[in-house]
Design an enzyme around this catalytic site. Structure first.
Site, mmCIF file in Angstrom:
data_model
loop_
_atom_site.group_PDB
_atom_site.id
_atom_site.type_symbol
_atom_site.label_atom_id
_atom_site.label_comp_id
_atom_site.label_asym_id
_atom_site.label_seq_id
_atom_site.Cartn_x
_atom_site.Cartn_y
_atom_site.Cartn_z
ATOM 1 N N ARG A 199 8.202 13.090 -6.232
ATOM 2 C CA ARG A 199 7.146 12.143 -6.619
ATOM 3 C C ARG A 199 6.018 12.846 -7.381
ATOM 4 O O ARG A 199 5.486 12.307 -8.353
ATOM 5 C CB ARG A 199 6.594 11.430 -5.383
ATOM 6 C CG ARG A 199 7.511 10.340 -4.832
ATOM 7 C CD ARG A 199 6.787 9.490 -3.816
ATOM 8 N NE ARG A 199 7.595 8.426 -3.256
ATOM 9 C CZ ARG A 199 7.833 7.248 -3.832
ATOM 10 N NH1 ARG A 199 7.329 6.984 -5.034
ATOM 11 N NH2 ARG A 199 8.566 6.333 -3.224
ATOM 12 N N GLY A 231 16.997 23.484 5.420
ATOM 13 C CA GLY A 231 17.393 23.804 6.788
ATOM 14 C C GLY A 231 16.707 22.979 7.850
ATOM 15 O O GLY A 231 16.835 23.271 9.038
ATOM 16 N N LYS A 273 22.950 32.440 -4.366
ATOM 17 C CA LYS A 273 21.500 32.625 -4.315
ATOM 18 C C LYS A 273 21.110 34.095 -4.404
ATOM 19 O O LYS A 273 21.814 34.968 -3.886
ATOM 20 C CB LYS A 273 20.941 32.048 -3.009
ATOM 21 C CG LYS A 273 21.063 30.541 -2.869
ATOM 22 C CD LYS A 273 20.440 30.080 -1.559
ATOM 23 C CE LYS A 273 20.644 28.589 -1.325
ATOM 24 N NZ LYS A 273 19.881 27.757 -2.283
ATOM 25 N N GLY A 303 22.459 21.267 1.575
ATOM 26 C CA GLY A 303 22.631 22.578 2.203
ATOM 27 C C GLY A 303 23.320 22.478 3.541
ATOM 28 O O GLY A 303 24.544 22.471 3.646
#
Length: 292
Positions: A163, A151, A79, A233
């Site tokens: 959606r 997180g 990242k 994650g």
């Protein structure tokens, strides 16, 4: 430039139907690879720890990234902060496989995202809606993921974003061609990309689910909602039994539409990661609103 971008899109396409896992050590990376992950995201801290610690979250130490890269044969991602093109230059120099311009890290630039066309390496970017997705693709992103709310162990925002994107794609397919320019203006997105989506009924790149996925059922839910794959994650290594959870989520993504198999892989996993009620978070603590 176009040939390179097509190659990058194809590299991302090869991850379709798979799970990408956050790892902080070479040992975790090996667990992820053995469980069947198609790639790993190399980090100093998983999003749950970034959220708990606070302060400024930056690119991981290159030493950690190199150690993780040496430990596995699958692709390794890392990242960078939104807008921090120098962090991206460093990761490209390290020979990383994909860069995630991520809202989980503290943004370096609140006006501009990275010009991804300036790099040879493929980029992943988050999006809450179709406009965000098409703007990132217009900047050169080869892969999109929902932002969700990383997180938290709470999948509600990832569901919302998937959606919304799907509904906005469906709407474009109903428009006449002479209405697409107005749609591009409304979405604040490049006209050629809006036209592509209207004609094909999908994004021109893969769209993975991310943010708050904590169980095999969460992963299967996102796949049934149309995700091309899943990022996990904190959900793996913050769970009670990371090895079993990793294997179960990989199987859940593969057999996302087979409830009997989902029931089997969900059994005896131990406790999932501790979760957060997103409604109780302050606006400043929401990651998904970072970027535009």
């Amino acid at each position: 430039m176009n040939e390179r971008y097509e190659l990058n899109k194809n590299l991302a396409q090869m991850l379709k139907g798979g799970v990408i896992m956050d790892v902080t050590t070479p040992e975790q990376a090996v667990i992820a690879e053995k469980a069947g992950a198609v790639a790993v995201m190399a980090l100093e801290r998983v999003p749950a720890d970034i959220r708990a610690r606070g302060g400024v979250a930056r690119m991981s130490d290159p030493k950690i990234i190199k150690e993780i890269k040496a430990a596995v044969s699958i692709p390794v991602m890392a990242k960078v902060r939104i807008g921090h093109f120098v962090e991206a230059q460093i990761l490209e120099a390290l020979g990383i496989d994909f860069i995630d311009e991520s809202e989980v890290l503290t943004p370096a630039d609140e006006m501009y995202h990275i010009d991804k066309w300036a790099f040879k390496i493929p980029f992943v970017c988050g999006a809450r809606n179709l406009g965000e997705a098409l703007r990132r693709i217009g900047e050169g992103a080869s892969m999109i993921r929902t932002k969700g709310e990383a997180g938290t162990g709470n999948v509600v925002e990832a569901v919302r974003h998937m959606r919304i994107i799907n509904a906005e794609i469906k709407r474009l397919t109903t428009l006449r061609e002479d209405e697409l320019m107005a749609a591009a203006k409304e979405l604040q997105a490049p006209y050629d990309l809006v036209k592509y989506v209207a004609q094909h009924g999908r994004l021109p790149v893969v769209n993975f689910a991310a943010g708050g996925i904590a169980t095999p059922a969460d992963a299967a839910l996102m796949m049934q909602l149309g995700a091309d794959g899943v990022f996990v994650g904190s959900g793996i290594f913050k769970s009670q039994n990371p090895e079993k959870m990793a294997e179960a989520i990989v199987k859940a993504v593969t057999y996302y539409d087979k409830p009997e198999i989902l029931a089997e892989v969900s059994e005896g996993l131990g406790e999932a990661m501790q979760s957060i009620d997103i409604r109780k978070l302050d606006e400043k603590d929401l990651y998904a609103s970072r970027g535009w």
